[in-house]
Design a protein around this motif. Structure first.
Motif, PDB file in Angstrom:
ATOM      1  N   ASP B  37     -36.402 -27.786 -28.776  1.00  0.00           N
ATOM      2  CA  ASP B  37     -37.582 -28.317 -29.458  1.00  0.00           C
ATOM      3  C   ASP B  37     -37.233 -28.988 -30.791  1.00  0.00           C
ATOM      4  O   ASP B  37     -36.187 -28.727 -31.384  1.00  0.00           O
ATOM      5  CB  ASP B  37     -38.589 -27.181 -29.711  1.00  0.00           C
ATOM      6  CG  ASP B  37     -39.288 -26.755 -28.426  1.00  0.00           C
ATOM      7  OD1 ASP B  37     -39.687 -27.634 -27.637  1.00  0.00           O
ATOM      8  OD2 ASP B  37     -39.423 -25.530 -28.224  1.00  0.00           O
ATOM      9  N   TYR B  99     -33.581 -32.465 -29.506  1.00  0.00           N
ATOM     10  CA  TYR B  99     -34.929 -32.096 -29.074  1.00  0.00           C
ATOM     11  C   TYR B  99     -35.320 -32.969 -27.890  1.00  0.00           C
ATOM     12  O   TYR B  99     -35.023 -34.157 -27.842  1.00  0.00           O
ATOM     13  CB  TYR B  99     -35.934 -32.201 -30.219  1.00  0.00           C
ATOM     14  CG  TYR B  99     -35.976 -33.499 -30.974  1.00  0.00           C
ATOM     15  CD1 TYR B  99     -34.976 -33.836 -31.883  1.00  0.00           C
ATOM     16  CD2 TYR B  99     -37.023 -34.397 -30.808  1.00  0.00           C
ATOM     17  CE1 TYR B  99     -35.008 -35.027 -32.577  1.00  0.00           C
ATOM     18  CE2 TYR B  99     -37.075 -35.595 -31.506  1.00  0.00           C
ATOM     19  CZ  TYR B  99     -36.062 -35.903 -32.388  1.00  0.00           C
ATOM     20  OH  TYR B  99     -36.096 -37.090 -33.074  1.00  0.00           O
TER      21      TYR B  99
ATOM     22  N   PHE C  48     -39.531 -27.754 -41.736  1.00  0.00           N
ATOM     23  CA  PHE C  48     -40.308 -27.501 -40.512  1.00  0.00           C
ATOM     24  C   PHE C  48     -41.361 -26.465 -40.913  1.00  0.00           C
ATOM     25  O   PHE C  48     -41.017 -25.357 -41.325  1.00  0.00           O
ATOM     26  CB  PHE C  48     -39.360 -26.970 -39.433  1.00  0.00           C
ATOM     27  CG  PHE C  48     -40.010 -26.666 -38.119  1.00  0.00           C
ATOM     28  CD1 PHE C  48     -40.776 -27.620 -37.451  1.00  0.00           C
ATOM     29  CD2 PHE C  48     -39.842 -25.415 -37.523  1.00  0.00           C
ATOM     30  CE1 PHE C  48     -41.367 -27.334 -36.220  1.00  0.00           C
ATOM     31  CE2 PHE C  48     -40.420 -25.125 -36.296  1.00  0.00           C
ATOM     32  CZ  PHE C  48     -41.186 -26.082 -35.649  1.00  0.00           C
ATOM     33  N   TYR C  49     -42.641 -26.802 -40.817  1.00  0.00           N
ATOM     34  CA  TYR C  49     -43.675 -26.007 -41.484  1.00  0.00           C
ATOM     35  C   TYR C  49     -43.751 -24.517 -41.122  1.00  0.00           C
ATOM     36  O   TYR C  49     -44.170 -23.710 -41.975  1.00  0.00           O
ATOM     37  CB  TYR C  49     -45.056 -26.675 -41.347  1.00  0.00           C
ATOM     38  CG  TYR C  49     -45.721 -26.493 -40.012  1.00  0.00           C
ATOM     39  CD1 TYR C  49     -45.495 -27.364 -38.962  1.00  0.00           C
ATOM     40  CD2 TYR C  49     -46.589 -25.433 -39.792  1.00  0.00           C
ATOM     41  CE1 TYR C  49     -46.107 -27.196 -37.738  1.00  0.00           C
ATOM     42  CE2 TYR C  49     -47.206 -25.249 -38.568  1.00  0.00           C
ATOM     43  CZ  TYR C  49     -46.959 -26.127 -37.537  1.00  0.00           C
ATOM     44  OH  TYR C  49     -47.554 -25.942 -36.326  1.00  0.00           O
ATOM     45  N   PRO C  50     -43.369 -24.078 -39.903  1.00  0.00           N
ATOM     46  CA  PRO C  50     -43.405 -22.619 -39.688  1.00  0.00           C
ATOM     47  C   PRO C  50     -42.527 -21.850 -40.676  1.00  0.00           C
ATOM     48  O   PRO C  50     -42.771 -20.674 -40.936  1.00  0.00           O
ATOM     49  CB  PRO C  50     -42.903 -22.474 -38.245  1.00  0.00           C
ATOM     50  CG  PRO C  50     -43.323 -23.758 -37.583  1.00  0.00           C
ATOM     51  CD  PRO C  50     -43.088 -24.804 -38.647  1.00  0.00           C
TER      52      PRO C  50
ATOM     53  N   PHE D  53     -46.500 -20.446 -34.986  1.00  0.00           N
ATOM     54  CA  PHE D  53     -46.578 -21.834 -35.429  1.00  0.00           C
ATOM     55  C   PHE D  53     -45.457 -22.678 -34.797  1.00  0.00           C
ATOM     56  O   PHE D  53     -45.635 -23.864 -34.546  1.00  0.00           O
ATOM     57  CB  PHE D  53     -46.583 -21.907 -36.956  1.00  0.00           C
ATOM     58  CG  PHE D  53     -47.847 -21.323 -37.547  1.00  0.00           C
ATOM     59  CD1 PHE D  53     -49.037 -22.034 -37.514  1.00  0.00           C
ATOM     60  CD2 PHE D  53     -47.861 -20.050 -38.098  1.00  0.00           C
ATOM     61  CE1 PHE D  53     -50.214 -21.491 -38.033  1.00  0.00           C
ATOM     62  CE2 PHE D  53     -49.030 -19.499 -38.623  1.00  0.00           C
ATOM     63  CZ  PHE D  53     -50.209 -20.231 -38.593  1.00  0.00           C
ATOM     64  N   GLU D  54     -44.324 -22.045 -34.530  1.00  0.00           N
ATOM     65  CA  GLU D  54     -43.267 -22.748 -33.783  1.00  0.00           C
ATOM     66  C   GLU D  54     -43.782 -23.079 -32.374  1.00  0.00           C
ATOM     67  O   GLU D  54     -43.560 -24.174 -31.853  1.00  0.00           O
ATOM     68  CB  GLU D  54     -42.011 -21.877 -33.675  1.00  0.00           C
ATOM     69  CG  GLU D  54     -41.383 -21.545 -35.025  1.00  0.00           C
ATOM     70  CD  GLU D  54     -40.126 -20.684 -34.898  1.00  0.00           C
ATOM     71  OE1 GLU D  54     -39.550 -20.598 -33.800  1.00  0.00           O
ATOM     72  OE2 GLU D  54     -39.716 -20.077 -35.912  1.00  0.00           O
ATOM     73  N   PHE D  56     -46.916 -23.425 -31.481  1.00  0.00           N
ATOM     74  CA  PHE D  56     -47.978 -24.437 -31.553  1.00  0.00           C
ATOM     75  C   PHE D  56     -47.397 -25.832 -31.809  1.00  0.00           C
ATOM     76  O   PHE D  56     -47.868 -26.817 -31.248  1.00  0.00           O
ATOM     77  CB  PHE D  56     -49.006 -24.070 -32.626  1.00  0.00           C
ATOM     78  CG  PHE D  56     -49.783 -22.815 -32.304  1.00  0.00           C
ATOM     79  CD1 PHE D  56     -50.200 -22.543 -31.008  1.00  0.00           C
ATOM     80  CD2 PHE D  56     -50.101 -21.888 -33.304  1.00  0.00           C
ATOM     81  CE1 PHE D  56     -50.911 -21.376 -30.701  1.00  0.00           C
ATOM     82  CE2 PHE D  56     -50.813 -20.725 -33.008  1.00  0.00           C
ATOM     83  CZ  PHE D  56     -51.212 -20.466 -31.706  1.00  0.00           C
ATOM     84  N   ASP D  57     -46.371 -25.896 -32.650  1.00  0.00           N
ATOM     85  CA  ASP D  57     -45.754 -27.202 -32.900  1.00  0.00           C
ATOM     86  C   ASP D  57     -45.183 -27.778 -31.605  1.00  0.00           C
ATOM     87  O   ASP D  57     -45.365 -28.959 -31.298  1.00  0.00           O
ATOM     88  CB  ASP D  57     -44.643 -27.080 -33.954  1.00  0.00           C
ATOM     89  CG  ASP D  57     -44.109 -28.444 -34.356  1.00  0.00           C
ATOM     90  OD1 ASP D  57     -44.773 -29.125 -35.148  1.00  0.00           O
ATOM     91  OD2 ASP D  57     -43.048 -28.848 -33.845  1.00  0.00           O
ATOM     92  N   ALA D  58     -44.511 -26.931 -30.837  1.00  0.00           N
ATOM     93  CA  ALA D  58     -43.947 -27.390 -29.557  1.00  0.00           C
ATOM     94  C   ALA D  58     -45.066 -27.711 -28.560  1.00  0.00           C
ATOM     95  O   ALA D  58     -44.917 -28.595 -27.711  1.00  0.00           O
ATOM     96  CB  ALA D  58     -43.006 -26.327 -28.992  1.00  0.00           C
ATOM     97  N   GLU D  65     -46.236 -35.333 -24.773  1.00  0.00           N
ATOM     98  CA  GLU D  65     -45.314 -35.621 -23.665  1.00  0.00           C
ATOM     99  C   GLU D  65     -46.080 -35.767 -22.357  1.00  0.00           C
ATOM    100  O   GLU D  65     -45.784 -36.647 -21.550  1.00  0.00           O
ATOM    101  CB  GLU D  65     -44.281 -34.495 -23.564  1.00  0.00           C
ATOM    102  CG  GLU D  65     -43.213 -34.773 -22.518  1.00  0.00           C
ATOM    103  CD  GLU D  65     -42.070 -33.763 -22.569  1.00  0.00           C
ATOM    104  OE1 GLU D  65     -41.899 -33.087 -23.612  1.00  0.00           O
ATOM    105  OE2 GLU D  65     -41.347 -33.649 -21.566  1.00  0.00           O
ATOM    106  N   LYS D  72     -40.591 -36.064 -27.350  1.00  0.00           N
ATOM    107  CA  LYS D  72     -40.794 -36.493 -28.736  1.00  0.00           C
ATOM    108  C   LYS D  72     -39.685 -37.442 -29.201  1.00  0.00           C
ATOM    109  O   LYS D  72     -39.953 -38.406 -29.923  1.00  0.00           O
ATOM    110  CB  LYS D  72     -40.874 -35.267 -29.659  1.00  0.00           C
ATOM    111  CG  LYS D  72     -41.299 -35.633 -31.067  1.00  0.00           C
ATOM    112  CD  LYS D  72     -41.702 -34.408 -31.875  1.00  0.00           C
ATOM    113  CE  LYS D  72     -42.117 -34.793 -33.287  1.00  0.00           C
ATOM    114  NZ  LYS D  72     -42.559 -33.615 -34.063  1.00  0.00           N
TER     115      LYS D  72
END
Lengths: 163, 163, 163, 163
Positions: B37, B99, C48-50, D53-54, D56-58, D65, D72
């Motif tokens: 990712d 990624y 990376f926001y997390p 949050f990781e 959710f980002d994915a 996609e 991405k």
């Protein structure tokens, strides 16, 4: 079971011990203290080991920062290279650490030509918990976008040289 | 530079190749596909290597899950042990991944007495990107709260045995 | 689009502002500096926001550590509770941060009965980069293994009270 | 306690519900299943919330996609933009999840002009565990290296439009 030649895994055939031109094995080292956090630990209550490699990667950057007086982002801008990706690493886990532990990481570097080796020792109250060794290459990004290893600049090596 | 006896680092002195009692080196293996990712990658645009160890740790759990038909949480409840912490690991990074890459992780296990070794091969479109080997111990929590290694239960070994 | 009642999301209906019994809204706060590392950043070169939430979680622990003089592991042993899981959080990202940045995190707490709210402000050179607010509950593990919220012990609240 | 105007935090003042030009609120959605791993969990045995949050980002990347048929990295190459950084997010944690859980993440998107909002619902066996909402901007890198928001390309919006 292991198809690759693991025996020669860490024999630095092409590495000159110490700094090239220094005439002897000069080691540059750095020490920093890192807090192990709740979120670094797993359901067994001990650190989840991939977190150690995050700590070691940051410790390698800290070593360069101490020697060159530049953070990694400044380093990348100053020397126009693209990082020092890992070629290989190995680690031994002797004692677990836990959240709330303030561990000490001692890191030492030895330069080869286009590569360098770092040895990290992570300890808690003087007791070694993890030993790690890594080999990294100095890479630049080619016009076609690919990363390629290149000799560590003399200017960088000079900064690491200490009488 | 390296104070410990790294030469014998991965000589499994106390490990019987294959499964104890199986009479020959039986390997149990598992394969899974993992998406790399955006958040696994660093400013160089390639995977930040500690993420590989997260992938390998989950691959080891997946191997047990496939052999025993139990997720790790069920495994911990069923066998009353406290995990299989890493004693040592080493990895070689041959090709970077990015990624969007769907990498394949092949994992093979060899049992010793109170330990086992896992070899992971992470590849992209048939090309090996990372080779990793890890040694883990089977641990139980003692009444005093400390983790202690113990022989892998025969019942677990039996499940890994394949004709 | 949003089925839940987000309007009341952060209205602390059951929370008394400040510390119960303090008679007025006393805020306890803590400040710490955190280095953003290479491995915290993504291919866009920014954090990376997390990772911010990892920083905020550790900042909440640091706040308790400062008030009580106990690390989280000592806190869990001393007060026999099982943590303060998050009930809800929200954050605004105003300015990106990058590896090499030493950011400042200011954290303030307000206690309710079985919960508390924390407000974190993450800044770089005086400029606010992220604002985050979180609501957490104080939980204990029931004999059946489930986590259940319970009133924050008076002894803990007392430590947070400052004249 | 909260200096910013949190009340208007998620009122999409500049967002047209649904896709611009679609004339009505068309939602594009995606569903994926994610395994919670041992290393995602903390000493309380439940997931460490930044891992959500990781996920959710994915999940946001997975939504693009699915709509565009591009990962991405391909997306970034095809549309010459630099990502869709988060402006704000909020989440409610209703039920903890544990390692071994295969959770379902349902994600829905609504486009504004230079931004979009995503709503994620993470559930286990039909029970909602986490609700999250995020607002992101479509950014391009200016010649001076700075990231700047820009209108989401019509070509991208068209791909999201479904009859």
């Amino acid at each position: 079971m292991i198809p690759v030649d693991w025996k020669s895994f860490f024999e630095p055939a092409h590495a000159t011990p110490g700094l090239p031109g220094s005439g002897h094995a000069t080691l540059f080292s750095n020490t920093r203290v890192v807090r192990i956090d709740w979120g670094d630990c797993d359901p067994a209550g001990i650190i989840f080991y991939p977190r150690y490699f995050e700590i070691f990667d940051a410790s390698t950057s800290a070593l360069f920062e101490r020697a060159l007086g530049l953070t990694k982002i400044e380093l990348l801008k100053t020397y126009d290279f693209s990082g020092f990706p890992l070629v290989r690493t190995r680690a031994r886990f002797l004692q677990p650490t836990r959240y709330g532990d303030d561990v000490t990481v001692d890191s030492k570097i030895t330069f080869g030509h286009a590569s360098f080796e770092i040895e990290h020792r992570l300890s808690l109250k003087g007791v070694t918990c993890v030993e790690c060794e890594e080999k990294r290459v100095w890479v630049v990004r080619e016009p076609d976008g690919r990363l390629k290893s290149r000799r560590v600049p003399e200017e960088v090596l000079r900064k690491f040289r200490v009488i």
